[in-house]
Each structure stands twice: as structure tokens, then as C-alpha cells.
Design a protein around this motif. Structure first.
Motif, mmCIF file in Angstrom:
data_model
loop_
_atom_site.group_PDB
_atom_site.id
_atom_site.type_symbol
_atom_site.label_atom_id
_atom_site.label_comp_id
_atom_site.label_asym_id
_atom_site.label_seq_id
_atom_site.Cartn_x
_atom_site.Cartn_y
_atom_site.Cartn_z
ATOM 1 N N ILE A 197 0.839 -1.196 0.000
ATOM 2 C CA ILE A 197 0.000 0.000 0.000
ATOM 3 C C ILE A 197 0.877 1.249 0.000
ATOM 4 O O ILE A 197 0.611 2.212 -0.734
ATOM 5 N N ALA A 198 1.927 1.238 0.801
ATOM 6 C CA ALA A 198 2.849 2.378 0.838
ATOM 7 C C ALA A 198 3.531 2.579 -0.506
ATOM 8 O O ALA A 198 3.760 3.719 -0.944
ATOM 9 N N GLU A 199 3.863 1.499 -1.179
ATOM 10 C CA GLU A 199 4.531 1.588 -2.472
ATOM 11 C C GLU A 199 3.591 2.067 -3.571
ATOM 12 O O GLU A 199 4.018 2.697 -4.539
ATOM 13 N N ALA A 200 2.295 1.791 -3.404
ATOM 14 C CA ALA A 200 1.324 2.127 -4.444
ATOM 15 C C ALA A 200 0.735 3.524 -4.294
ATOM 16 O O ALA A 200 0.263 4.119 -5.265
ATOM 17 N N ALA A 223 1.355 7.420 -3.082
ATOM 18 C CA ALA A 223 2.419 8.384 -2.797
ATOM 19 C C ALA A 223 2.194 9.155 -1.502
ATOM 20 O O ALA A 223 3.157 9.622 -0.885
ATOM 21 N N ASP A 224 0.951 9.318 -1.079
ATOM 22 C CA ASP A 224 0.677 10.107 0.122
ATOM 23 C C ASP A 224 0.778 9.289 1.411
ATOM 24 O O ASP A 224 0.590 9.820 2.499
ATOM 25 N N LEU A 225 1.087 7.995 1.294
ATOM 26 C CA LEU A 225 1.227 7.144 2.463
ATOM 27 C C LEU A 225 2.639 6.565 2.516
ATOM 28 O O LEU A 225 3.215 6.228 1.482
ATOM 29 N N SER A 226 3.196 6.447 3.713
ATOM 30 C CA SER A 226 4.552 5.914 3.832
ATOM 31 C C SER A 226 4.716 5.180 5.155
ATOM 32 O O SER A 226 3.980 5.419 6.123
ATOM 33 N N ILE A 227 5.689 4.275 5.192
ATOM 34 C CA ILE A 227 6.030 3.561 6.418
ATOM 35 C C ILE A 227 6.844 4.495 7.310
ATOM 36 O O ILE A 227 7.783 5.147 6.860
ATOM 37 N N VAL A 228 6.486 4.556 8.596
ATOM 38 C CA VAL A 228 7.190 5.424 9.539
ATOM 39 C C VAL A 228 7.588 4.608 10.774
ATOM 40 O O VAL A 228 6.966 3.600 11.098
ATOM 41 N N GLY A 229 8.625 5.067 11.462
ATOM 42 C CA GLY A 229 9.049 4.401 12.683
ATOM 43 C C GLY A 229 9.770 3.089 12.419
ATOM 44 O O GLY A 229 10.083 2.739 11.277
ATOM 45 N N ASP A 230 10.031 2.373 13.491
ATOM 46 C CA ASP A 230 10.768 1.109 13.420
ATOM 47 C C ASP A 230 9.820 -0.078 13.294
ATOM 48 O O ASP A 230 8.636 0.001 13.650
ATOM 49 N N ASP A 231 10.365 -1.188 12.801
ATOM 50 C CA ASP A 231 9.601 -2.424 12.780
ATOM 51 C C ASP A 231 9.275 -2.850 14.211
ATOM 52 O O ASP A 231 10.060 -2.648 15.138
ATOM 53 N N VAL A 232 8.098 -3.454 14.385
ATOM 54 C CA VAL A 232 7.651 -3.930 15.693
ATOM 55 C C VAL A 232 7.394 -5.431 15.574
ATOM 56 O O VAL A 232 6.595 -5.860 14.738
ATOM 57 N N TYR A 233 8.064 -6.225 16.386
ATOM 58 C CA TYR A 233 7.897 -7.683 16.331
ATOM 59 C C TYR A 233 6.938 -8.135 17.436
ATOM 60 O O TYR A 233 7.180 -7.897 18.614
ATOM 61 N N LEU A 234 5.861 -8.775 17.021
ATOM 62 C CA LEU A 234 4.807 -9.180 17.943
ATOM 63 C C LEU A 234 4.448 -10.644 17.697
ATOM 64 O O LEU A 234 4.538 -11.148 16.579
ATOM 65 N N GLY A 235 3.988 -11.324 18.738
ATOM 66 C CA GLY A 235 3.476 -12.678 18.588
ATOM 67 C C GLY A 235 4.555 -13.718 18.343
ATOM 68 O O GLY A 235 5.745 -13.428 18.301
#
Length: 238
Positions: free
Chosen positions: A176-179, A181-193
Motif C-alpha cells: 500500500i505504501a509503495e502504491a 504516494a501520500d502514504l509511507s512507512i514510519v518508525g521502526d519495525d515492531v515484532y509481535l506474537g
């Protein structure tokens, strides 16, 4: 004697087909690339391909059933289907209600998606799908969590300003971020579960054992890693 032999063989084959166990595979059908509905309205994605192969190895006849995420565990327990194979992370809280097979993915990173790189993730409003490990994590980190029934609604909440960001699996949010332009990944990866596994009723230990053995056989021969590379290229390998 020949006629008797063929007749006996036919009866044996018919009995084998009749005795084949039919298992209803419950999924959401709305969380690509794990599971989604294709243009023909059929369940598709990583878990469809994985589930069909697991059923083949376990010598089971499988039927696919879709169910909304927020009631997916209650409807398993009540018998509407026999398994959950829907990108569900293995957690201690869920394990108190249902049983899990061994994981068929490594713990997949979650990420935040936002419209601004300087969004306040700890003090802001963050969207997540209802009943997910991401929703629980947002609450634990002190941010305000707003929950939605579907993944699409969480994205819409960010776009319309209802939420500052959304937290979900990286495999879902990255395309979705790649498709857009107005959305982007922010912050660090979060490992859960503890990775993703199949959910089953606690009373279905025999069925869980069959799927456990099938998952292990795919790990052993490398076919599970091949599927992960195809559908979840950024995830860890076994």
C-alpha cells in the motif's frame, strides 16, 4: 475370480473416498497477501496455496469458508468451520481459547503507515483491526487506539484524518505504501506474537496433529520456504 477382484477393488476405492475427512478451512479473505478474494470471488493468496497443500499431505478434503475477523474465533468454537487459517498470530491469550498448530511463518514485523513522517506514534491516535495483536500493542505503548472491523477501514481512517497512523503486518502495509504516494512507512519495525499458525478447537487434537505433521513435512523438504519466498519475500525462512 477376475470379476470378483475388480469388484472388490472398486468397493475399496469407494469406501476410501467416502471415508475421506472433509475439513472446513475458515479464513477472512481480506488480508493480502495472506488471504484475499480474487476476481472470481475465490479465496486466494499465501494461505490458500499453503492450506491446499497441507490438506493434500494430510489426505483431507478441504472446503474454504470466509468469515469476518472479529468473530472468527467464536465461529470456530461454535463449529461453523474446523480451522482458522487467516494470518492469525500465535499468542498466549488466544491459546487459552483455542489450540494452534506449530507456526508456518516466523514472527512477521508490524509497521506503522502514516501520511506524515513526523507523526506522533506514542501520543497520537493509531488505527488497528479489531482483535489483533497490533491493537493490543498500541494500547500498551500509551497511544489512543481506534479499532475497525476490516483492514481497509484502518487505511481509510488514516486517509480521512480519523487516525494519525495504522499499525499492521508489514507484508500487508508495504504494498500500500509503495502504491500510494501520500502514504509511507514510519518508525521502526515492531515484532509481535510467535509467528502465524492454524487455529483449531481444543477438542480437535487429532486434526491438529495431522496439520502439524503436514507443516513439518513442508519445512523439512523446503516447500514452505518456497511459498514464503513467493508470497512473503521479506519474512524469515525456516
Amino acid at each position: 475370480m477376475m470379476k470378483l477382484t475388480f469388484a472388490t477393488l472398486a468397493l475399496t476405492l469407494s469406501a476410501g473416498i467416502a471415508m475421506a475427512q472433509t475439513v472446513r478451512m475458515g479464513t477472512e479473505g481480506a488480508y493480502p497477501p495472506y488471504n484475499f478474494l480474487n476476481d472470481a470471488g475465490e479465496v486466494d493468496g499465501f494461505e490458500r496455496e499453503l492450506g491446499d497443500e497441507l490438506c493434500k499431505r494430510a489426505e483431507l478434503t478441504c472446503e474454504w469458508v470466509t468469515n469476518e475477523w472479529d468473530s472468527i474465533i467464536p465461529n470456530l468454537v461454535s463449529g461453523n468451520y474446523d480451522t482458522i487459517i487467516a494470518g492469525m498470530s500465535i499468542t498466549a491469550e488466544r491459546d487459552e481459547v483455542i489450540d494452534f498448530t506449530q507456526g508456518y511463518t516466523q514472527p512477521d514485523p508490524s509497521v506503522f503507515l502514516a501520511m506524515s513522517s513526523d507523526v506522533d506514534l506514542k501520543g497520537g491516535v493509531v488505527a488497528a483491526q479489531t482483535g489483533t495483536i497490533q491493537a493490543s500493542h498500541i494500547a500498551s505503548m500509551g497511544a489512543t487506539v481506534v479499532e475497525f472491523a476490516t483492514p481497509e477501514e484502518t487505511i481509510a481512517a488514516v486517509k480521512n484524518g480519523e487516525a494519525d497512523a495504522v499499525l499492521a503486518d508489514k507484508a500487508f502495509l508495504m504494498p500500500i505504501a509503495e502504491a500510494e504516494a501520500d502514504l509511507s512507512i514510519v518508525g521502526d519495525d515492531v515484532y509481535l506474537g510467535g509467528g502465524v499458525g492454524m487455529g483449531l478447537r481444543e477438542s480437535d487434537g487429532e486434526l491438529r496433529g495431522k496439520f502439524d505433521a503436514a507443516i513439518q513435512s513442508m519445512k523439512d523438504d523446503g516447500s514452505l520456504n518456497a511459498l514464503l519466498a513467493k508470497w512473503l519475500p521479506d519474512s524469515g525462512q525456516f
